[in-house]
Write a protein that holds these residues in place. Structure first.
Motif, short mmCIF file in Angstrom:
data_model
loop_
_atom_site.label_atom_id
_atom_site.label_comp_id
_atom_site.label_asym_id
_atom_site.label_seq_id
_atom_site.Cartn_x
_atom_site.Cartn_y
_atom_site.Cartn_z
N TYR A 1 0.77 -1.24 0.00
CA TYR A 1 0.00 0.00 0.00
C TYR A 1 0.81 1.29 0.00
CZ TYR A 1 -3.88 -3.08 0.94
OH TYR A 1 -4.80 -4.09 0.84
N ALA A 2 2.09 1.24 0.28
CA ALA A 2 2.88 2.47 0.35
C ALA A 2 2.92 3.19 -0.99
CB ALA A 2 4.29 2.18 0.85
N ARG A 3 2.92 2.46 -2.07
CA ARG A 3 3.00 3.12 -3.39
C ARG A 3 1.72 3.88 -3.72
NH1 ARG A 3 3.38 -2.45 -6.48
NH2 ARG A 3 1.56 -3.39 -5.53
N TYR A 4 0.60 3.52 -3.09
CA TYR A 4 -0.66 4.22 -3.33
C TYR A 4 -0.88 5.37 -2.36
CZ TYR A 4 -1.59 -0.03 -5.92
OH TYR A 4 -1.50 -1.07 -6.78
N HIS A 5 -0.13 5.37 -1.28
CA HIS A 5 -0.30 6.37 -0.24
C HIS A 5 0.63 7.54 -0.50
CE1 HIS A 5 -1.43 7.84 3.70
NE2 HIS A 5 -0.18 8.17 3.86
N ARG A 6 0.05 8.67 -0.80
CA ARG A 6 0.85 9.87 -1.04
C ARG A 6 0.50 10.90 0.02
NH1 ARG A 6 1.96 7.77 -5.62
NH2 ARG A 6 1.45 8.14 -7.72
N ILE A 7 1.51 11.55 0.52
CA ILE A 7 1.29 12.61 1.50
C ILE A 7 0.94 13.88 0.74
CG2 ILE A 7 2.35 14.00 3.31
CD1 ILE A 7 4.23 11.58 3.81
N ASP A 8 -0.18 14.48 1.09
CA ASP A 8 -0.61 15.72 0.45
C ASP A 8 0.14 16.87 1.08
OD1 ASP A 8 -1.88 17.74 -0.90
OD2 ASP A 8 -3.79 17.51 0.15
N THR A 9 1.15 17.38 0.37
CA THR A 9 1.96 18.48 0.91
C THR A 9 1.42 19.84 0.49
OG1 THR A 9 3.45 18.31 -0.99
CG2 THR A 9 4.06 17.08 1.00
N SER A 10 0.34 19.89 -0.25
CA SER A 10 -0.20 21.16 -0.69
C SER A 10 -0.77 21.98 0.45
CB SER A 10 -1.28 20.96 -1.76
OG SER A 10 -2.37 20.26 -1.19
N CYS A 11 -1.12 21.31 1.55
CA CYS A 11 -1.69 22.03 2.67
C CYS A 11 -0.62 22.42 3.70
CB CYS A 11 -2.79 21.21 3.34
SG CYS A 11 -2.20 19.66 4.01
N LEU A 12 0.62 22.07 3.46
CA LEU A 12 1.69 22.39 4.42
C LEU A 12 2.26 23.76 4.17
CD1 LEU A 12 3.53 18.97 4.49
CD2 LEU A 12 1.85 19.82 6.09
#
Length: 59
Positions: free
Chosen positions: A48-59
């Protein structure tokens, strides 16, 4: 839930994640995680790690 998040968002070793989540050792963590999710923590991370992306647009 914290263990799942750490598996997907970090590259920490499973033993570190086990201790961070309050398990006495990685063997206990592996047994409980497999009972909960049906796969080992390492297999879960690989699947599942390849499908999990951290959304950095809100940082």
């Amino acid at each position: 839930m914290n263990a799942r998040r750490l598996l997907l968002e970090t590259d920490h070793k499973v033993a570190y994640i086990a201790m961070a989540c309050g398990f006495p050792n990685s063997k206990t963590f592996n047994r409980n995680f497999k009972s909960w999710k049906g796969v080992t923590p390492t297999d879960y991370r690989q699947a599942y790690a390849r499908y999990h992306r951290i959304d950095t647009s809100c940082l």
